[in-house]
Write an enzyme that holds these catalytic residues in place. Sequence first.
Site, PDB file in Angstrom:
ATOM      1  N   CYS A  12       0.863  -1.183   0.000  1.00  0.00           N
ATOM      2  CA  CYS A  12       0.000   0.000   0.000  1.00  0.00           C
ATOM      3  C   CYS A  12       0.898   1.231   0.000  1.00  0.00           C
ATOM      4  O   CYS A  12       2.117   1.145   0.191  1.00  0.00           O
ATOM      5  CB  CYS A  12      -0.924  -0.006   1.221  1.00  0.00           C
ATOM      6  SG  CYS A  12      -0.071   0.207   2.794  1.00  0.00           S
ATOM      7  N   HIS A  70       2.718   2.287  11.283  1.00  0.00           N
ATOM      8  CA  HIS A  70       1.724   1.963  12.306  1.00  0.00           C
ATOM      9  C   HIS A  70       1.497   3.108  13.288  1.00  0.00           C
ATOM     10  O   HIS A  70       0.454   3.167  13.942  1.00  0.00           O
ATOM     11  CB  HIS A  70       2.159   0.732  13.111  1.00  0.00           C
ATOM     12  CG  HIS A  70       2.381  -0.491  12.280  1.00  0.00           C
ATOM     13  ND1 HIS A  70       3.642  -0.976  11.994  1.00  0.00           N
ATOM     14  CD2 HIS A  70       1.510  -1.317  11.669  1.00  0.00           C
ATOM     15  CE1 HIS A  70       3.531  -2.057  11.232  1.00  0.00           C
ATOM     16  NE2 HIS A  70       2.258  -2.279  11.031  1.00  0.00           N
ATOM     17  N   GLU A 122      -0.352  -0.715  15.755  1.00  0.00           N
ATOM     18  CA  GLU A 122      -1.175   0.439  15.374  1.00  0.00           C
ATOM     19  C   GLU A 122      -2.182   0.766  16.466  1.00  0.00           C
ATOM     20  O   GLU A 122      -2.371   1.937  16.828  1.00  0.00           O
ATOM     21  CB  GLU A 122      -1.916   0.166  14.060  1.00  0.00           C
ATOM     22  CG  GLU A 122      -2.798   1.329  13.627  1.00  0.00           C
ATOM     23  CD  GLU A 122      -3.707   1.001  12.462  1.00  0.00           C
ATOM     24  OE1 GLU A 122      -4.883   1.420  12.501  1.00  0.00           O
ATOM     25  OE2 GLU A 122      -3.264   0.327  11.512  1.00  0.00           O
ATOM     26  N   SER A 213       1.499 -10.588   9.365  1.00  0.00           N
ATOM     27  CA  SER A 213       0.781  -9.405   8.883  1.00  0.00           C
ATOM     28  C   SER A 213      -0.701  -9.513   9.214  1.00  0.00           C
ATOM     29  O   SER A 213      -1.384 -10.431   8.764  1.00  0.00           O
ATOM     30  CB  SER A 213       0.967  -9.253   7.368  1.00  0.00           C
ATOM     31  OG  SER A 213       0.045  -8.337   6.828  1.00  0.00           O
ATOM     32  N   ASN A 215      -3.279  -7.577   8.260  1.00  0.00           N
ATOM     33  CA  ASN A 215      -4.210  -7.433   7.137  1.00  0.00           C
ATOM     34  C   ASN A 215      -4.176  -8.646   6.215  1.00  0.00           C
ATOM     35  O   ASN A 215      -5.179  -9.004   5.617  1.00  0.00           O
ATOM     36  CB  ASN A 215      -3.929  -6.135   6.369  1.00  0.00           C
ATOM     37  CG  ASN A 215      -2.642  -6.173   5.574  1.00  0.00           C
ATOM     38  OD1 ASN A 215      -2.603  -6.627   4.437  1.00  0.00           O
ATOM     39  ND2 ASN A 215      -1.569  -5.688   6.164  1.00  0.00           N
TER      40      ASN A 215
END
Length: 295
Positions: A12, A70, A122, A213, A215
């Site tokens: 991203c 994050h 995060e 990860s 996500n």
Amino acid sequence: MRICVAPDSGFCKGVSRAIDIALSCKGGCYTLGKLIHNESVLAWLQSQGVVAIDDLDRIEDGKTVVIRSHGVGKSVYDYMDDNGICYLDATCGFVKKIHKIVYRHYNSGYRIVIIGDPAHPEVQGINGWCEYTATILDDERIPPLDPSQKYCVVSQTTFDDRSYRKIVNLLEKCCKTVVIHNTICYTTINRQNQADLLSAECDAMLVIGSKTSSNTRKLYDICRRNCERTYDVETPFRLRQIDWDGIERVGIVAGASTPPQTIGQVVEALIRDHGGIMDDMTQTTIGTCPGECSK
């Protein structure tokens, strides 16, 4: 075999930006925590002088600290400012927005609710903008909340959108005054929607990325709901362990920490070893990641 790659696969913008910032530091730098949840990229970054640390007391004089995408809590910024530590802020813009929301509402008398994984950096960073007083929810088990209080709700940017909406519905029923901020980033929602649609149409799904990860794990869970033959793939070697019998269409999604080169290697292996043909309906950027870390 048809190969269908979800359009929003791989790095991203926030991850790409963080890597570029770290590589821009002449003579190397420190990152506060692992810059990215991908072991191969981390190893390459370390070879370029980008070293992950967890303790700010370990910093050598003159070295710059990069705050990863994050983000971190307010007290970390205060500590670095008070001690003259040079730092570059690579916090994702979506995460920065959450920090501002939480800080503003907390100082206006709201109690903060964060929907996300309490162990994720995060979420821990977001909690640091309300003096670590937030209620953190990662499922539909809502603890008793004070009906006389006003609440501000935010979400981890990579949280599962379907689960988020269920939790919000419950919060709205048990809180008299609640301000809802859907802070799941649009890239995450796009990836999750693509994973949901693609996995409903394919015989098998490959979810490319590290198991560390968050996500990527969520993409795996979404695909698994629709497609029993869903496989986690960290490297192309994983493909040798899969039974390809009866698979006529394979879908591919990849987490936000997955370098484009890894996606390309998986696609190339499917074409070379299994006679795969790219589906015209999807395209992906297959090449090298920022800083040529594929070398």
